[in-house]
Design an enzyme around this catalytic site. Structure first.
Site, PDB file in Angstrom:
ATOM      1  N   ARG A   1       0.847  -1.188   0.000  1.00  0.00           N
ATOM      2  CA  ARG A   1       0.000   0.000   0.000  1.00  0.00           C
ATOM      3  C   ARG A   1       0.883   1.237   0.000  1.00  0.00           C
ATOM      4  NH1 ARG A   1      -4.765  -0.528   4.373  1.00  0.00           N
ATOM      5  NH2 ARG A   1      -4.025   1.528   4.972  1.00  0.00           N
TER       6      ARG A   1
ATOM      7  N   ARG B   1       0.262   8.186  10.622  1.00  0.00           N
ATOM      8  CA  ARG B   1      -1.040   7.542  10.867  1.00  0.00           C
ATOM      9  C   ARG B   1      -1.189   7.179  12.344  1.00  0.00           C
ATOM     10  NH1 ARG B   1      -0.224   2.951   6.753  1.00  0.00           N
ATOM     11  NH2 ARG B   1      -2.102   1.995   7.597  1.00  0.00           N
TER      12      ARG B   1
HETATM   13  P1  AP5 Z   1      -4.306  -5.495   8.596  1.00  0.00           P
HETATM   14  O1  AP5 Z   1      -5.396  -6.453   8.911  1.00  0.00           O
HETATM   15  O2  AP5 Z   1      -4.184  -5.019   7.192  1.00  0.00           O
HETATM   16  O3  AP5 Z   1      -4.354  -4.270   9.604  1.00  0.00           O
HETATM   17  P2  AP5 Z   1      -5.430  -3.100   9.744  1.00  0.00           P
HETATM   18  O4  AP5 Z   1      -5.727  -2.929  11.191  1.00  0.00           O
HETATM   19  O5  AP5 Z   1      -6.596  -3.330   8.829  1.00  0.00           O
HETATM   20  O6  AP5 Z   1      -4.535  -1.893   9.284  1.00  0.00           O
HETATM   21  P3  AP5 Z   1      -4.753  -0.716   8.236  1.00  0.00           P
HETATM   22  O7  AP5 Z   1      -3.401  -0.202   7.906  1.00  0.00           O
HETATM   23  O8  AP5 Z   1      -5.626  -1.114   7.088  1.00  0.00           O
HETATM   24  O9  AP5 Z   1      -5.517   0.303   9.126  1.00  0.00           O
HETATM   25  P4  AP5 Z   1      -5.644   1.798   8.896  1.00  0.00           P
HETATM   26  O10 AP5 Z   1      -6.690   2.107   9.899  1.00  0.00           O
HETATM   27  O11 AP5 Z   1      -4.411   2.583   9.001  1.00  0.00           O
HETATM   28  O12 AP5 Z   1      -6.045   1.930   7.345  1.00  0.00           O
HETATM   29  P5  AP5 Z   1      -7.400   2.258   6.608  1.00  0.00           P
HETATM   30  O13 AP5 Z   1      -7.367   1.518   5.336  1.00  0.00           O
HETATM   31  O14 AP5 Z   1      -8.583   2.105   7.503  1.00  0.00           O
HETATM   32  O15 AP5 Z   1      -2.931  -6.160   9.059  1.00  0.00           O
HETATM   33  C1  AP5 Z   1      -1.695  -5.546   8.789  1.00  0.00           C
HETATM   34  C2  AP5 Z   1      -0.630  -6.605   8.445  1.00  0.00           C
HETATM   35  O16 AP5 Z   1      -0.396  -7.416   9.588  1.00  0.00           O
HETATM   36  C3  AP5 Z   1      -1.026  -7.557   7.313  1.00  0.00           C
HETATM   37  O17 AP5 Z   1       0.112  -7.816   6.544  1.00  0.00           O
HETATM   38  C4  AP5 Z   1      -1.478  -8.839   8.023  1.00  0.00           C
HETATM   39  O18 AP5 Z   1      -1.203  -9.965   7.240  1.00  0.00           O
HETATM   40  C5  AP5 Z   1      -0.649  -8.792   9.303  1.00  0.00           C
HETATM   41  N1  AP5 Z   1      -1.385  -9.324  10.467  1.00  0.00           N
HETATM   42  C6  AP5 Z   1      -2.662  -9.031  10.815  1.00  0.00           C
HETATM   43  N2  AP5 Z   1      -3.005  -9.675  11.947  1.00  0.00           N
HETATM   44  C7  AP5 Z   1      -1.902 -10.381  12.326  1.00  0.00           C
HETATM   45  C8  AP5 Z   1      -1.614 -11.239  13.430  1.00  0.00           C
HETATM   46  N3  AP5 Z   1      -2.524 -11.499  14.399  1.00  0.00           N
HETATM   47  N4  AP5 Z   1      -0.369 -11.787  13.532  1.00  0.00           N
HETATM   48  C9  AP5 Z   1       0.557 -11.518  12.593  1.00  0.00           C
HETATM   49  N5  AP5 Z   1       0.354 -10.728  11.510  1.00  0.00           N
HETATM   50  C10 AP5 Z   1      -0.861 -10.148  11.377  1.00  0.00           C
HETATM   51  O19 AP5 Z   1      -7.251   3.819   6.341  1.00  0.00           O
HETATM   52  C11 AP5 Z   1      -6.303   4.338   5.429  1.00  0.00           C
HETATM   53  C12 AP5 Z   1      -6.488   5.838   5.321  1.00  0.00           C
HETATM   54  O20 AP5 Z   1      -7.816   6.150   4.819  1.00  0.00           O
HETATM   55  C13 AP5 Z   1      -6.399   6.630   6.629  1.00  0.00           C
HETATM   56  O21 AP5 Z   1      -5.054   6.937   6.966  1.00  0.00           O
HETATM   57  C14 AP5 Z   1      -7.252   7.873   6.303  1.00  0.00           C
HETATM   58  O22 AP5 Z   1      -6.534   8.793   5.532  1.00  0.00           O
HETATM   59  C15 AP5 Z   1      -8.362   7.305   5.451  1.00  0.00           C
HETATM   60  N6  AP5 Z   1      -9.545   6.897   6.247  1.00  0.00           N
HETATM   61  C16 AP5 Z   1     -10.054   5.629   6.382  1.00  0.00           C
HETATM   62  N7  AP5 Z   1     -11.121   5.632   7.185  1.00  0.00           N
HETATM   63  C17 AP5 Z   1     -11.312   6.921   7.571  1.00  0.00           C
HETATM   64  C18 AP5 Z   1     -12.260   7.578   8.426  1.00  0.00           C
HETATM   65  N8  AP5 Z   1     -13.211   6.882   9.077  1.00  0.00           N
HETATM   66  N9  AP5 Z   1     -12.148   8.927   8.604  1.00  0.00           N
HETATM   67  C19 AP5 Z   1     -11.200   9.625   7.959  1.00  0.00           C
HETATM   68  N10 AP5 Z   1     -10.265   9.080   7.155  1.00  0.00           N
HETATM   69  C20 AP5 Z   1     -10.314   7.737   6.950  1.00  0.00           C
END
Ligand code: AP5
Length: 221
Positions: free
Chosen positions: A160, A171
């Site tokens: 990403r 973040r």
């Molecule tokens: P993964 O499951 O991808 O983690 P995640 O918690 O979903 O992390 P994100 O980075 O997607 O969260 P985020 O909140 O920053 O991003 P979002 O897309 O919402 O796991 C991560 C990695 O670890 C993977 O490789 C996985 O394989 C591994 N893993 C998982 N669990 C594991 C385990 N138990 N053991 C070992 N390995 C493991 O947001 C992106 C951007 O969008 C934001 O920065 C913002 O600009 C915008 N945005 C999104 N929502 C909003 C909102 N509501 N308001 C305003 N802006 C927003």
């Protein structure tokens, strides 16, 4: 059932939601995924959101909330949903409460996936995502069988654009500033379940499923 997955970037919200959606037969609604789809299709929303996402800061509440409430009108949400990435602050939580209240509904469970910072950095710097089906992998923790190829659909795995160390730190800072009021909000409503998410994926999943079962049992009494 209406579930929220709350937690820092890399807590495993998307990973857990992907499995829970099948186990519980509920749609997975990720505001991050919807925003990224809009960015890649260069919609007006995507063009407005891109700059914020590249910096690792929140997209303005009004844009994201409007987008989410539109998604919640879809018929697949009548039985409930798994929300990943929304709400991100108290204002968003209140907007969601209000929208659900108008339909005589409320959030059932909020899982706070608590994860330590070194784990977050390790997970995000090694994350690979399928361009076609969105499944998450990890270079070390969950490697695909074939290098950079999705086990599920054969799609191409990529990093990403916001998974660079500098953006990850931004973040995290944004997250830390907003999370406490959110935790208090859902704690006060008796909805919050804290799950240690530094554990293996299946351990975290089982904890979540145990809480869901307990909650369902409590409704039967
Ligand atoms: P993964 O499951 O991808 O983690 P995640 O918690 O979903 O992390 P994100 O980075 O997607 O969260 P985020 O909140 O920053 O991003 P979002 O897309 O919402 O796991 C991560 C990695 O670890 C993977 O490789 C996985 O394989 C591994 N893993 C998982 N669990 C594991 C385990 N138990 N053991 C070992 N390995 C493991 O947001 C992106 C951007 O969008 C934001 O920065 C913002 O600009 C915008 N945005 C999104 N929502 C909003 C909102 N509501 N308001 C305003 N802006 C927003």
């Amino acid at each position: 059932m209406r579930i929220i997955l709350l937690g820092p970037p890399g807590a495993g919200k998307g990973t857990q939601a992907k499995t829970l959606t099948t186990k519980l037969n509920l749609p997975h609604i990720s505001t991050g995924n919807i925003l990224r789809q809009n960015v890649s299709s260069a919609t007006d929303l995507g063009k407005q959101a891109k700059g914020y996402m590249d910096k690792g800061v929140l997209v303005p509440d009004n844009l994201v909330t409007q987008m989410l409430l539109e998604r919640l009108k879809a018929p697949d949400t009548t039985r409930g949903f798994i929300l990943d990435g929304y709400p991100r602050n108290l204002n968003q939580a209140r907007k969601l409460d209000c929208a659900l209240e108008q339909k005589g509904m409320a959030v059932d469970l909020v899982f706070y996936l608590d994860t330590s910072e070194p784990i977050i950095i390790q997970r995000l710097t090694g994350r690979l995502v399928c361009k076609t089906c969105g499944t998450n992998f990890h270079i070390k923790n969950m490697p695909p069988k074939i290098d950079r190829v999705c086990d599920n659909c054969g799609g191409k795995l990529t990093q990403r654009s916001d998974d660079k160390e500098k953006t990850i730190k931004a973040r995290l800072e944004v997250y830390k500033k907003a999370v406490l009021p959110l935790i208090r909000h859902y704690e006060a409503k008796g909805k919050l379940q804290r799950i240690i998410s530094d554990k293996p994926q299946d351990t975290v999943l089982n904890k979540i499923l145990q809480c869901v079962e307990k909650y369902n049992d409590s409704l039967k009494v």
